[in-house]
Scaffold this active site. Structure first.
Site, PDB file in Angstrom:
ATOM      1  N   SER A  42      21.196  51.817  27.478  1.00 41.36           N
ATOM      2  CA  SER A  42      22.223  52.806  27.150  1.00 41.36           C
ATOM      3  C   SER A  42      23.495  52.128  26.673  1.00 41.36           C
ATOM      4  O   SER A  42      24.140  52.569  25.708  1.00 41.36           O
ATOM      5  CB  SER A  42      22.511  53.679  28.376  1.00 41.36           C
ATOM      6  OG  SER A  42      21.355  54.416  28.738  1.00 41.36           O
ATOM      7  N   ASN A  54      33.248  45.662  29.600  1.00 42.06           N
ATOM      8  CA  ASN A  54      32.507  44.549  30.170  1.00 42.06           C
ATOM      9  C   ASN A  54      31.097  45.046  30.435  1.00 42.06           C
ATOM     10  O   ASN A  54      30.831  45.715  31.437  1.00 42.06           O
ATOM     11  CB  ASN A  54      33.154  44.043  31.466  1.00 42.06           C
ATOM     12  CG  ASN A  54      32.349  42.916  32.096  1.00 42.06           C
ATOM     13  OD1 ASN A  54      31.390  42.415  31.516  1.00 42.06           O
ATOM     14  ND2 ASN A  54      32.726  42.510  33.289  1.00 42.06           N
ATOM     15  N   SER A  77      15.837  48.397  25.757  1.00 42.00           N
ATOM     16  CA  SER A  77      16.093  48.524  27.183  1.00 42.00           C
ATOM     17  C   SER A  77      15.148  47.598  27.949  1.00 42.00           C
ATOM     18  O   SER A  77      13.970  47.480  27.605  1.00 42.00           O
ATOM     19  CB  SER A  77      15.875  49.957  27.661  1.00 42.00           C
ATOM     20  OG  SER A  77      15.939  50.028  29.078  1.00 42.00           O
ATOM     21  N   HIS A  82      10.246  49.797  31.097  1.00 41.59           N
ATOM     22  CA  HIS A  82      10.001  49.405  29.711  1.00 41.59           C
ATOM     23  C   HIS A  82       9.062  48.205  29.586  1.00 41.59           C
ATOM     24  O   HIS A  82       8.526  47.704  30.571  1.00 41.59           O
ATOM     25  CB  HIS A  82      11.333  49.193  29.006  1.00 41.59           C
ATOM     26  CG  HIS A  82      12.088  50.473  28.817  1.00 41.59           C
ATOM     27  ND1 HIS A  82      11.802  51.360  27.805  1.00 41.59           N
ATOM     28  CD2 HIS A  82      13.076  51.050  29.538  1.00 41.59           C
ATOM     29  CE1 HIS A  82      12.595  52.413  27.900  1.00 41.59           C
ATOM     30  NE2 HIS A  82      13.377  52.252  28.950  1.00 41.59           N
TER      31      HIS A  82
END
Length: 443
Positions: free
Chosen positions: A83, A284, A211, A216
């Site tokens: 994301s 960050n 991802s 995954h």
């Protein structure tokens, strides 16, 4: 004194002594997805922990280089999630370094209404306007025709995901983007190892994202990355990920450019420490060497993981072929998917609904999932966003109402696949609508 190598050997032996319980139909859960971790993974992670590799460093850089080489791009930027990778990719296209080509608030980005939220969220978060298009009912992907019909005067980019590992027709859509001077963001989170026209997915877009969440193809626990062949975009992504700073030193470095105290940027005095000069409004979103150590171990097994996914999908497809009242998925022509899941859609004339079959399968310990968000515009979060719809969203609504998927990840065995097939066939053959049962069981 405890030797490091002896400690790691003990950890490996500990892992290998853990017995794998046998599969018991109806008792053992068949997960929709999950990480496949072995002794190599555990010792790699332990070695990084023993060495206290707790921040981004040499292993993160090595994983970036290895993963970019494996996919086939010049650069990869490791981040803390897929994301975040999407957020960095979209945000990078708004950077001043792109000059007049940069995206600006109000510009349109074409995307799919049926998908995962964080493919779309960065469009909204950057003040851009999503243009939603429908998908094909067999491949669950957007078509080039839908993209072309959606292009308007302010359309500047396309951001799409390969649904459940099945590539969308990306070569043709990339050609459309080039023709209309639009950026292409390729969300490859579900499709690592897939190819389209014999070329790896993740190599067509101006930027692509991955991802490394446990669901995954390879995992770092949490994690993701942005890939690109464009060196300007690679540097912008790195800056945005690393607080927005202008400096390109790796963690632990202090003067790679040889000019640490020789810059005069913005309104700062000459000689201001370049490590603390900021050229972007950043974040960050870094990952750690602990994650990278696991990723490097997992990457060595990617081909085997992809082969297992293809095998499991093909076994499901063959054994369910011809089943009544369920529309089965089709690979996109010219593609070789590395599948993430096996989607099924309950037909409109079926004597049962999705809730019935899903509850029945869940009662058999077979995990199911909806096709992510279904139609995103039916969710509360998107009720007030500025957007445009091109055409209608008929199939996206069907997905929201009638589609589900089951797993094909490498931890699923042939025995599990056969049990899944038998359960689905039993439900379809014996279902009788009954208000007494919420599980869809025959009474």
């Amino acid at each position: 004194m405890i030797d490091r190598d002896d400690l790691l050997r003990t950890i490996r032996e500990f892992h290998e002594q853990q017995a794998q319980p046998p599969f018991v139909p109806g008792v053992t859960e068949i997960q929709s997805s999950g990480a496949c971790l072995d002794a190599d993974d555990k010792t790699a992670l332990a070695a990084a922990a023993v060495d206290m590799r707790i921040a981004a460093g040499a292993l993160a850089h090595k994983f970036e280089t290895s993963f970019a080489r494996r996919i086939g791009t010049r650069k990869a930027r490791l981040t803390n999630s897929g994301s975040s990778a999407n957020l960095l990719a979209i945000t990078a296209l708004t950077a001043p370094e792109l000059g007049d080509a940069r995206l600006r608030p109000g510009d349109e980005v074409i995307t799919a209404a049926a998908g995962f939220p964080t493919t779309v969220n960065p469009i909204v978060q950057n003040g851009l306007e999503p243009v939603f298009v429908d998908i094909d009912e067999r491949t669950y992907n957007v078509t080039p025709e839908a993209i072309e019909a959606a292009i308007g005067p302010r359309t500047r980019a396309v951001a799409l995901a390969h649904t459940l590992g099945n590539p969308f027709p990306i070569a043709e859509i990339a050609e459309l983007c080039s023709k209309h001077d639009m950026f292409l963001i390729e969300d490859n989170c579900d499709a690592v190892g897939s190819t389209y026209r014999s070329r790896p997915t993740g190599t067509f877009g101006d930027l692509s994202t991955v991802s490394f969440y446990p669901a995954h193809h390879v995992t770092t626990g949490e994690g993701g990355c942005v890939l690109t062949d464009n060196l300007v975009l690679a540097r912008v992504v790195k800056s945005l990920r690393d607080w927005g700073r202008d400096c390109w030193c790796e963690p632990g470095e202090s003067n790679r450019c040889g000019r640490r105290f020789g810059f005069e940027l913005g309104g700062l005095p000459y000689g201001y420490d370049h490590k603390y000069i900021y050229s972007h409004i950043g974040y960050n979103l870094k990952a750690t060497d602990l994650q990278a150590a696991l990723g490097l171990s997992q990457l060595a097994k990617l081909d085997d993981f992809c082969a297992a996914r293809r095998h499991n999908w093909a076994r499901l497809r063959e054994q369910l072929d011809g089943i009544d009242h369920l529309r089965l998925p089709e690979p996109t022509p010219y593609s070789n998917p590395s599948w993430f899941g096996f989607a099924m859609t309950v037909t409109s004339d079926a004597p049962f609904d999705r809730v019935g079959i899903v509850n029945f399968l869940e009662s058999r310990r077979i995990a199911t999932r909806g096709l992510f968000a279904g139609n995103l515009l039916r969710h509360p979060a998107y009720s007030g966003i500025s957007h445009r719809i091109s055409g209608d969203l008929t199939v996206s609504d069907q997905v929201a109402d009638r589609t589900f998927w089951v797993g094909v990840y490498p931890g699923i065995t042939d025995e599990m696949i056969d049990y899944m097939v038998a359960s689905i066939r039993e439900f379809v053959a014996g279902y009788q609508r009954s208000p007494v049962s919420s599980l869809g069981e025959t009474r």
